[in-house]
Each structure stands twice: as C-alpha cells, then as structure tokens.
Design a protein around this motif. Structure first.
Motif, PDB file in Angstrom:
ATOM      1  N   UNK A 106       0.815  -1.215   0.000  1.00  0.00           N
ATOM      2  CA  UNK A 106       0.000   0.000   0.000  1.00  0.00           C
ATOM      3  C   UNK A 106       0.849   1.266   0.000  1.00  0.00           C
ATOM      4  N   UNK A 107       2.165   1.107  -0.043  1.00  0.00           N
ATOM      5  CA  UNK A 107       3.057   2.259  -0.008  1.00  0.00           C
ATOM      6  C   UNK A 107       4.054   2.188  -1.153  1.00  0.00           C
ATOM      7  N   UNK A 108       4.393   3.334  -1.689  1.00  0.00           N
ATOM      8  CA  UNK A 108       5.468   3.455  -2.656  1.00  0.00           C
ATOM      9  C   UNK A 108       6.611   4.232  -2.010  1.00  0.00           C
ATOM     10  N   UNK A 109       7.804   4.046  -2.536  1.00  0.00           N
ATOM     11  CA  UNK A 109       8.985   4.579  -1.875  1.00  0.00           C
ATOM     12  C   UNK A 109       9.910   5.279  -2.856  1.00  0.00           C
ATOM     13  N   UNK A 110      10.742   6.160  -2.331  1.00  0.00           N
ATOM     14  CA  UNK A 110      12.027   6.497  -2.911  1.00  0.00           C
ATOM     15  C   UNK A 110      13.074   5.729  -2.102  1.00  0.00           C
ATOM     16  N   UNK A 111      14.226   5.442  -2.689  1.00  0.00           N
ATOM     17  CA  UNK A 111      15.196   4.588  -1.987  1.00  0.00           C
ATOM     18  C   UNK A 111      15.570   5.068  -0.594  1.00  0.00           C
ATOM     19  N   UNK A 112      15.680   6.391  -0.400  1.00  0.00           N
ATOM     20  CA  UNK A 112      16.101   6.880   0.913  1.00  0.00           C
ATOM     21  C   UNK A 112      15.011   6.776   1.969  1.00  0.00           C
ATOM     22  N   UNK A 113      13.806   6.358   1.575  1.00  0.00           N
ATOM     23  CA  UNK A 113      12.728   6.112   2.534  1.00  0.00           C
ATOM     24  C   UNK A 113      12.663   4.647   2.938  1.00  0.00           C
ATOM     25  N   UNK A 114      13.444   3.815   2.266  1.00  0.00           N
ATOM     26  CA  UNK A 114      13.339   2.373   2.502  1.00  0.00           C
ATOM     27  C   UNK A 114      14.664   1.739   2.958  1.00  0.00           C
ATOM     28  N   UNK A 115      15.780   2.292   2.490  1.00  0.00           N
ATOM     29  CA  UNK A 115      17.077   1.671   2.747  1.00  0.00           C
ATOM     30  C   UNK A 115      18.054   2.685   3.339  1.00  0.00           C
ATOM     31  N   UNK A 116      19.082   2.210   4.037  1.00  0.00           N
ATOM     32  CA  UNK A 116      20.127   3.117   4.526  1.00  0.00           C
ATOM     33  C   UNK A 116      21.024   3.537   3.368  1.00  0.00           C
ATOM     34  N   UNK A 132       7.937   1.669  -6.464  1.00  0.00           N
ATOM     35  CA  UNK A 132       8.641   2.942  -6.469  1.00  0.00           C
ATOM     36  C   UNK A 132       7.721   4.087  -6.866  1.00  0.00           C
ATOM     37  N   UNK A 133       7.988   5.254  -6.337  1.00  0.00           N
ATOM     38  CA  UNK A 133       7.259   6.460  -6.704  1.00  0.00           C
ATOM     39  C   UNK A 133       7.683   6.899  -8.105  1.00  0.00           C
ATOM     40  N   UNK A 134       6.730   7.421  -8.872  1.00  0.00           N
ATOM     41  CA  UNK A 134       7.001   8.014 -10.177  1.00  0.00           C
ATOM     42  C   UNK A 134       7.158   9.527 -10.040  1.00  0.00           C
ATOM     43  N   UNK A 135       7.925  10.144 -10.952  1.00  0.00           N
ATOM     44  CA  UNK A 135       7.865  11.605 -11.056  1.00  0.00           C
ATOM     45  C   UNK A 135       6.584  12.020 -11.775  1.00  0.00           C
ATOM     46  N   UNK A 136       6.195  13.278 -11.624  1.00  0.00           N
ATOM     47  CA  UNK A 136       4.933  13.750 -12.206  1.00  0.00           C
ATOM     48  C   UNK A 136       5.222  14.931 -13.129  1.00  0.00           C
ATOM     49  N   UNK A 137       4.860  14.843 -14.411  1.00  0.00           N
ATOM     50  CA  UNK A 137       5.191  15.918 -15.358  1.00  0.00           C
ATOM     51  C   UNK A 137       4.502  17.236 -15.005  1.00  0.00           C
ATOM     52  N   UNK A 138       5.251  18.322 -15.048  1.00  0.00           N
ATOM     53  CA  UNK A 138       4.652  19.630 -14.793  1.00  0.00           C
ATOM     54  C   UNK A 138       3.630  20.015 -15.854  1.00  0.00           C
ATOM     55  N   UNK A 139       3.744  19.423 -17.049  1.00  0.00           N
ATOM     56  CA  UNK A 139       2.747  19.711 -18.084  1.00  0.00           C
ATOM     57  C   UNK A 139       1.356  19.293 -17.642  1.00  0.00           C
ATOM     58  N   UNK A 140       1.269  18.314 -16.728  1.00  0.00           N
ATOM     59  CA  UNK A 140      -0.019  17.869 -16.216  1.00  0.00           C
ATOM     60  C   UNK A 140      -0.531  18.758 -15.079  1.00  0.00           C
ATOM     61  N   UNK A 141       0.291  19.719 -14.648  1.00  0.00           N
ATOM     62  CA  UNK A 141      -0.110  20.606 -13.552  1.00  0.00           C
ATOM     63  C   UNK A 141      -0.713  21.913 -14.055  1.00  0.00           C
ATOM     64  N   UNK A 142      -0.603  22.159 -15.354  1.00  0.00           N
ATOM     65  CA  UNK A 142      -1.112  23.408 -15.898  1.00  0.00           C
ATOM     66  C   UNK A 142      -2.617  23.518 -15.665  1.00  0.00           C
ATOM     67  N   UNK A 262      21.646  11.532  -3.377  1.00  0.00           N
ATOM     68  CA  UNK A 262      21.430  11.048  -4.737  1.00  0.00           C
ATOM     69  C   UNK A 262      20.720   9.704  -4.673  1.00  0.00           C
ATOM     70  N   UNK A 263      19.554   9.613  -5.306  1.00  0.00           N
ATOM     71  CA  UNK A 263      18.787   8.370  -5.373  1.00  0.00           C
ATOM     72  C   UNK A 263      18.508   8.042  -6.834  1.00  0.00           C
ATOM     73  N   UNK A 264      18.241   6.764  -7.109  1.00  0.00           N
ATOM     74  CA  UNK A 264      18.058   6.346  -8.505  1.00  0.00           C
ATOM     75  C   UNK A 264      17.110   5.150  -8.616  1.00  0.00           C
ATOM     76  N   UNK A 265      15.847   5.312  -8.237  1.00  0.00           N
ATOM     77  CA  UNK A 265      14.912   4.203  -8.412  1.00  0.00           C
ATOM     78  C   UNK A 265      14.853   3.797  -9.892  1.00  0.00           C
TER      79      UNK A 265
END
Length: 355
Positions: A106-116, A132-142, A262-265
């Motif tokens: 029920x939860x999505x993560x970025x690496x620094x929220x799950x691992x040391x 993993x969490x996705x990024x969200x395009x700013x074009x969808x925020x207009x 620096x994280x890299x899901x």
C-alpha cells in the motif's frame, strides 16, 4: 494506459453510446450541460489527487478512468445543490482507497525512505520487490495549481506536489493519507472528511494529527514552493547541464551541497554526501560515451530528460529531478532504466534522439 484503464475507458465509452438507465439524468441537472462537459474540466485535478494517493502516474490515469466510470453510472444521484467538483473528488478518493485495499503493498517509496545510504557500487539489478514512486510531469499541472489558494489548506499547491511531500505521505496508512490530502491540501472541512471516510470529527482530527506528525518528520526542505528558479539558480542549472554533457566530474560535484543526496529508483542504493556521490559517478560515467540533457520539469521542480549515447543514437537514460538551494543542488533523483522509456512517454518525450 494499462489494461485496467483501457477496459474502464471502453466501458465508459460504451455506456455513453448505448441506452442507459441514467440517460435522462445525464442530459444534466444543470441546464444543457452533459456529464462530459461538467466532468472534463476536473480531469487533471483528479489525476493529481490520485497520483498523490498512489504515487504512480499509470495508476493515477487508470483510477481517473474508474472515477469517471463510477460517476457516469451514478450521475442521477448527483444533486445540483452540492459541488460537482467535491462529488467527483469523493468518488476518486474512494476509488483510490478501494485500489489500495486490494493490494499487499500500500506504499510506494524512494530509496532513501526504505534503505540506509550505501557506499558500495550497485549491481545493476532493480529492486523489483519494491513499489517505487514516479515523477509527475509539470505539463499535467497546468491549470491545476494556478487557482486561488484555498485558505483552509495548510500546504501551498506546489509544495504539495514536490517529490519529498509525495514520498512522505506515501508512508501514511491509506485513510490518514486521504484525510491529510483532503483537509491540508484541498482544504476540506474535517466534518466533510468524516462523512466521506466514516467516523467522528474527533477521530478524523486525531488521524490528521498523526498524519501531520509523520509527514513533517519525513519531509526534507526542497525547492521553495511555487518559485521559479532565480537568476543564480538558472546559472546553476546551466552549469549542471554542461557538466553532464562534458562528463565533467569535478564540475558536477562542485554544484552539490556538502550533504546532498542522490537516489536512482528502481535501484535500491542511494548515496549521501558529496564524496559518496562523487565516488558513484566516477564509477558510473566511465561506461558512457556522453549524455544529452533536455530541459523539462517534474513535481514543480527543475528536471531534465537525459539521453545516453549508444552508437548513432541517443537513448532514454533517466528523468532527473533536482532540488535546489540558492547556490547548489541539495538532492538529485534519477528515475533510470528500465523504467525510463515508460516515463519518457509520460513526459511526452521520445525514447531516442538522432545524431
């Protein structure tokens, strides 16, 4: 769109073309407006709400389709004296809660929220067991974040879409997540949320307090909400592009805060501090001929689409989301392969560039 989204969209399309029990009502309780005319202006706002709830672009798209399908089928129950927007958001919230209740994760993560943090180089194997969490395009925020701020909301609109905020609220149980988003982001009254979620206003207030404590503890300071990069930050971003495209390790590291992250899901490894990040990129960049970076924007933050050279082509490498201080990069999140082609499409970008 996933098969679920396609099925929902097809069902909605079929419902709109065949005789339907609610056809008379769907002509509209508001004069000559149709359901589509009433509902379409809220699509982007609903998608953003579902993204905040789920942390995933593709899931948000599917759940908006399901929201519209449920709303269409129940349009005869909508009462004109109520807010159509609020009615749609109630349906969308329930759709998200139903989806979350049906899964084990029920939860999505970025690496620094799950691992040391790590000091070892990654093995290149994605941690597929983690959502993993996705990024969200700013074009969808207009048109979604440009309205007058709700005085009841605790978070500024752009602050409430930044990666750190989305990552923090993903750690909440679903009902707390919904309560916080409805009250503190959308500005609903506690009594309205109690009606939607069930329970007393006292229980919702208690859930809100727990959610706020968890969220504030899990957030880190990001780019100033709602602010365009200032002149110094624009210079900083220009230097960032030049460093990447020249594979200039010293120039790149000089742009980082001493305590940058620096994280890299979907890789689980992440690095804290300028020296650890330097060690990683010294190891990683040696395998690449070069990069090209195209400017984009994600989660209300500066972002780039990076392409790595592969023979005569430049292939999608990563969507890079930056958090800036006034003179340095405070955090860097690269959404890397194998997820990058899907994300490039979501950002309206090609997966390859010529020459």
């Amino acid at each position: 769109m996933s098969p679920v989204g396609k099925e929902s969209a097809a069902a909605m399309s079929n419902d709109m073309t065949r005789p339907h029990p609610t056809t008379a009502a769907a002509t509209s309780p508001r004069g000559s407006h149709t359901f589509e005319q009433l509902a379409e202006p809220f699509r982007r706002g609903l998608k953003l709400h579902c993204y905040r709830m789920m942390g995933s672009i593709s899931e948000a798209e599917d759940l908006v389709q399901e929201t519209y399908l449920r709303a269409w089928r129940n349009f005869d129950r909508f009462e004109e004296r109520g807010s159509f927007r609020a009615w749609l958001f109630r349906i969308a919230t329930n759709v998200c809660l139903d989806a979350l209740a049906s899964r084990t994760q029920q939860r999505r993560f970025l690496p620094d929220r799950r691992f040391p943090p790590d000091d070892r180089m990654p093995d290149g194997i994605p941690a597929d067991e983690v959502a993993w969490i996705d990024p969200y395009p700013d074009s969808e925020l207009e048109g979604v974040l440009d309205g007058t701020p709700n005085p009841e909301a605790r978070y500024a609109a752009r602050e409430a879409v930044q990666l750190a905020f989305v990552a923090a609220i993903q750690q909440l149980p679903p009902r707390q997540r919904a309560a916080l988003l409805l009250c503190d982001v959308l500005g609903w009254k506690v009594s309205e949320v109690a009606t939607l979620l069930g329970g007393s206003t006292t229980s919702i207030n208690s859930a809100l307090q727990r959610a706020r404590t968890t969220t504030e503890r899990g957030r880190r300071q990001e780019t100033v909400a709602g602010a365009e990069p200032d002149a110094a930050q624009k210079i900083l971003l220009g230097r960032y592009v030049k460093a990447w495209e020249a594979l200039d390790l010293d120039g790149f590291v000089a742009l980082l805060k001493e305590d940058a992250t620096y994280t890299m899901p979907p890789m689980s490894q992440w690095y804290a501090g300028r020296q650890s990040i330097r060690a990683f990129f010294k190891w990683a960049w040696k395998d690449y001929e070069g990069y090209r970076l195209l400017t984009t924007a994600a989660n209300g933050q500066p972002a780039f689409a990076a392409y790595a050279r592969a023979g005569e082509e430049w292939r999608a490498h990563s969507i890079q989301v930056l958090s800036l201080g006034h003179e340095s990069v405070s955090s860097l999140t690269l959404f890397v392969r194998p997820s990058s082609p899907r994300l490039f499409s979501a950002f309206g970008l090609p997966v390859t560039l010529e020459g």
